[in-house]
Design a protein around this motif. Structure first.
Motif, PDB file in Angstrom:
ATOM      1  N   ALA A  55      11.439 -14.062  11.449  1.00  9.81           N
ATOM      2  CA  ALA A  55      10.661 -13.946  12.684  1.00  9.81           C
ATOM      3  C   ALA A  55       9.776 -12.704  12.677  1.00  9.81           C
ATOM      4  N   GLU A  56      10.209 -11.645  11.972  1.00  8.79           N
ATOM      5  CA  GLU A  56       9.440 -10.403  11.908  1.00  8.79           C
ATOM      6  C   GLU A  56       8.600 -10.286  10.638  1.00  8.79           C
ATOM      7  N   ASP A  57       8.548 -11.373   9.839  1.00 10.83           N
ATOM      8  CA  ASP A  57       7.731 -11.443   8.615  1.00 10.83           C
ATOM      9  C   ASP A  57       8.233 -10.573   7.468  1.00 10.83           C
ATOM     10  N   PHE A  58       9.500 -10.102   7.545  1.00 13.73           N
ATOM     11  CA  PHE A  58      10.076  -9.406   6.395  1.00 13.73           C
ATOM     12  C   PHE A  58      10.507 -10.413   5.326  1.00 13.73           C
ATOM     13  N   LEU A  59      10.834 -11.622   5.756  1.00 17.07           N
ATOM     14  CA  LEU A  59      11.085 -12.754   4.861  1.00 17.07           C
ATOM     15  C   LEU A  59      10.218 -13.907   5.315  1.00 17.07           C
ATOM     16  N   GLU A  60       9.998 -14.891   4.421  1.00 15.10           N
ATOM     17  CA  GLU A  60       9.245 -16.079   4.813  1.00 15.10           C
ATOM     18  C   GLU A  60       9.867 -17.310   4.161  1.00 15.10           C
ATOM     19  N   ARG A  61       9.689 -18.435   4.816  1.00 14.77           N
ATOM     20  CA  ARG A  61      10.269 -19.687   4.335  1.00 14.77           C
ATOM     21  C   ARG A  61       9.560 -20.139   3.053  1.00 14.77           C
ATOM     22  N   ALA A  62      10.338 -20.703   2.129  1.00 19.28           N
ATOM     23  CA  ALA A  62       9.814 -21.283   0.889  1.00 19.28           C
ATOM     24  C   ALA A  62      10.459 -22.647   0.695  1.00 19.28           C
ATOM     25  N   ASP A  63       9.976 -23.417  -0.276  1.00 19.53           N
ATOM     26  CA  ASP A  63      10.474 -24.783  -0.476  1.00 19.53           C
ATOM     27  C   ASP A  63      11.984 -24.831  -0.713  1.00 19.53           C
ATOM     28  N   VAL A  68      10.673 -12.835  -0.064  1.00 16.67           N
ATOM     29  CA  VAL A  68      10.182 -11.618   0.570  1.00 16.67           C
ATOM     30  C   VAL A  68       8.852 -11.901   1.259  1.00 16.67           C
ATOM     31  N   GLY A  69       8.697 -11.372   2.490  1.00  7.43           N
ATOM     32  CA  GLY A  69       7.514 -11.656   3.290  1.00  7.43           C
ATOM     33  C   GLY A  69       6.454 -10.569   3.235  1.00  7.43           C
ATOM     34  N   ILE A  70       5.390 -10.776   3.989  1.00  7.24           N
ATOM     35  CA  ILE A  70       4.217  -9.906   3.949  1.00  7.24           C
ATOM     36  C   ILE A  70       4.519  -8.512   4.456  1.00  7.24           C
ATOM     37  N   ARG A  71       5.446  -8.362   5.424  1.00  8.22           N
ATOM     38  CA  ARG A  71       5.755  -7.034   5.937  1.00  8.22           C
ATOM     39  C   ARG A  71       6.343  -6.144   4.855  1.00  8.22           C
ATOM     40  N   MET A  72       7.142  -6.714   3.961  1.00  5.95           N
ATOM     41  CA  MET A  72       7.703  -5.928   2.868  1.00  5.95           C
ATOM     42  C   MET A  72       6.596  -5.472   1.925  1.00  5.95           C
ATOM     43  N   PHE A  73       5.620  -6.347   1.700  1.00  3.64           N
ATOM     44  CA  PHE A  73       4.483  -5.979   0.850  1.00  3.64           C
ATOM     45  C   PHE A  73       3.697  -4.831   1.486  1.00  3.64           C
ATOM     46  N   GLU A  74       3.483  -4.919   2.801  1.00  2.58           N
ATOM     47  CA  GLU A  74       2.738  -3.874   3.502  1.00  2.58           C
ATOM     48  C   GLU A  74       3.463  -2.537   3.425  1.00  2.58           C
ATOM     49  N   LEU A  75       4.778  -2.560   3.616  1.00  2.00           N
ATOM     50  CA  LEU A  75       5.555  -1.329   3.541  1.00  2.00           C
ATOM     51  C   LEU A  75       5.536  -0.756   2.130  1.00  2.00           C
ATOM     52  N   GLY A  76       5.588  -1.636   1.138  1.00  2.00           N
ATOM     53  CA  GLY A  76       5.506  -1.182  -0.246  1.00  2.00           C
ATOM     54  C   GLY A  76       4.178  -0.509  -0.541  1.00  2.00           C
ATOM     55  N   LEU A  78       2.341   1.087   1.665  1.00  2.48           N
ATOM     56  CA  LEU A  78       2.384   2.384   2.322  1.00  2.48           C
ATOM     57  C   LEU A  78       3.183   3.386   1.495  1.00  2.48           C
ATOM     58  N   ALA A  79       4.303   2.942   0.968  1.00  2.00           N
ATOM     59  CA  ALA A  79       5.138   3.823   0.152  1.00  2.00           C
ATOM     60  C   ALA A  79       4.386   4.276  -1.093  1.00  2.00           C
ATOM     61  N   GLN A  80       3.636   3.372  -1.720  1.00  2.00           N
ATOM     62  CA  GLN A  80       2.879   3.724  -2.916  1.00  2.00           C
ATOM     63  C   GLN A  80       1.791   4.738  -2.596  1.00  2.00           C
ATOM     64  N   ARG A  81       1.095   4.545  -1.461  1.00  3.20           N
ATOM     65  CA  ARG A  81       0.045   5.482  -1.105  1.00  3.20           C
ATOM     66  C   ARG A  81       0.617   6.847  -0.745  1.00  3.20           C
ATOM     67  N   SER A  82       1.814   6.870  -0.111  1.00  7.04           N
ATOM     68  CA  SER A  82       2.459   8.151   0.171  1.00  7.04           C
ATOM     69  C   SER A  82       2.806   8.870  -1.126  1.00  7.04           C
ATOM     70  N   LYS A  83       3.246   8.107  -2.135  1.00  3.68           N
ATOM     71  CA  LYS A  83       3.554   8.696  -3.433  1.00  3.68           C
ATOM     72  C   LYS A  83       2.294   9.263  -4.074  1.00  3.68           C
ATOM     73  N   GLU A  84       1.180   8.536  -3.994  1.00  2.00           N
ATOM     74  CA  GLU A  84      -0.072   9.006  -4.560  1.00  2.00           C
ATOM     75  C   GLU A  84      -0.570  10.245  -3.808  1.00  2.00           C
ATOM     76  N   LEU A  85      -0.409  10.240  -2.484  1.00  2.00           N
ATOM     77  CA  LEU A  85      -0.800  11.402  -1.683  1.00  2.00           C
ATOM     78  C   LEU A  85      -0.009  12.627  -2.125  1.00  2.00           C
ATOM     79  N   ARG A  86       1.280  12.465  -2.308  1.00  2.00           N
ATOM     80  CA  ARG A  86       2.130  13.565  -2.758  1.00  2.00           C
ATOM     81  C   ARG A  86       1.670  14.093  -4.110  1.00  2.00           C
ATOM     82  N   GLN A  87       1.371  13.184  -5.042  1.00  3.55           N
ATOM     83  CA  GLN A  87       0.953  13.614  -6.374  1.00  3.55           C
ATOM     84  C   GLN A  87      -0.356  14.386  -6.336  1.00  3.55           C
ATOM     85  N   LEU A  88      -1.287  13.933  -5.499  1.00  5.63           N
ATOM     86  CA  LEU A  88      -2.559  14.627  -5.381  1.00  5.63           C
ATOM     87  C   LEU A  88      -2.393  16.014  -4.761  1.00  5.63           C
ATOM     88  N   ALA A  89      -1.420  16.143  -3.859  1.00  8.89           N
ATOM     89  CA  ALA A  89      -1.282  17.374  -3.078  1.00  8.89           C
ATOM     90  C   ALA A  89      -0.418  18.434  -3.742  1.00  8.89           C
TER      91      ALA A  89
END
Length: 258
Positions: A55-63, A68-76, A78-89
């Motif tokens: 219901a919250e798009d963390f998982l999605e129905r399959a055949d 894994v749903g789109i919300r997990m992809f979005e959070l991933g 964000l996590a990757q960009r935070s890691k890149e931000l840290r490396q740059l800083a």
């Protein structure tokens, strides 16, 4: 596995973590019964958690079950960009720590909190600070949070200052009107200060990291013991570090939507 063993993981976070942890590259689609077995949970409990995650798009129905749903992809992302931000800083943070001897922090706004991406401890290694990497502190009570809020839109500021503003230290400003006046000064001066607002006994100075259009990405700050350091004297060093980070981050297209 007995029913009492399957239900021994009583914490909701632990149960959700077990459900999400059941997926792997080798098993991207799973039935509820498979998830229950892999997670060590009762099927009825697993079914309820899976339904809520769908219901919250963390998982999605399959055949053949769910995946894994789109919300997990979005959070991933964000996590990757935070890691890149840290490396740059990191290099700029290390230089700032070397120049000031103080603890240096990199943080981002996730309304209503300021989230700490990286912390380099200074000479006062035993300084009692509320922040930790991955930790959250209400943005209104931190120099980094105020540096970012000062350059944020009115809707974001409204959300950050909504509800009861709790006192975290003897200097915490809990009057929304006073905070808005302070944010206006921060926007004009380019640096935010904190004196015993997020913690008793500490002071802080922070500058925002801005996109080319002036919207904020993050904040870099220095923290030291209150009453022992004039943070205004350190503001130029923090500004120089922020300007350098601005140039590096603006050159990286990955941060255009951070």
């Amino acid at each position: 596995m007995r029913s009492d063993e399957r239900n021994s993981r009583t914490g909701m976070i632990a149960r959700v973590s077990a459900v999400l942890g059941a997926f792997s590259p080798e098993h991207p689609v799973l039935r509820v019964s498979d998830i229950a077995r892999r997670a060590g949970l009762a099927k009825s409990v697993t079914s309820r958690i899976v339904s809520e995650l769908v219901a919250e798009d963390f998982l999605e129905r399959a055949d053949q079950g769910v995946r894994v749903g789109i919300r997990m992809f979005e959070l991933g992302e964000l996590a990757q960009r935070s890691k890149e931000l840290r490396q740059l800083a990191l290099s700029a943070m290390a230089d700032l720590r070397q120049a000031t001897g103080l603890t240096v922090q990199l943080s981002v706004l996730k309304v209503p909190d300021q989230v700490y991406v990286e912390i380099l401890m200074g000479r006062s290694a035993q300084l009692d600070i509320r922040s930790r990497i991955g930790g959250r502190v209400p943005a209104y009570a931190t120099a980094g949070g105020k540096a970012v809020l000062a350059h944020s839109g009115p809707d974001i500021v409204d959300r950050a200052l909504a509800g009861e503003l709790m006192s975290l230290g003897p200097g915490t400003i809990t009057d929304p009107a006073a905070l808005r006046r302070q944010l206006a000064r921060v926007r004009d001066e380019g640096v935010a200060y904190e004196t015993e607002e997020s913690n008793p006994g500490i002071s802080c100075a922070a500058c925002p990291i801005l996109r080319a259009d002036g919207t904020p990405i993050a904040a870099i700050s220095v923290t030291g013991p209150a009453g022992q350091i004039d943070m205004a004297q350190l503001a130029p060093a923090v500004k120089i570090a922020a300007l350098g980070l601005n140039r590096r981050i603006r050159a990286n297209s990955a941060f255009s939507s951070l």
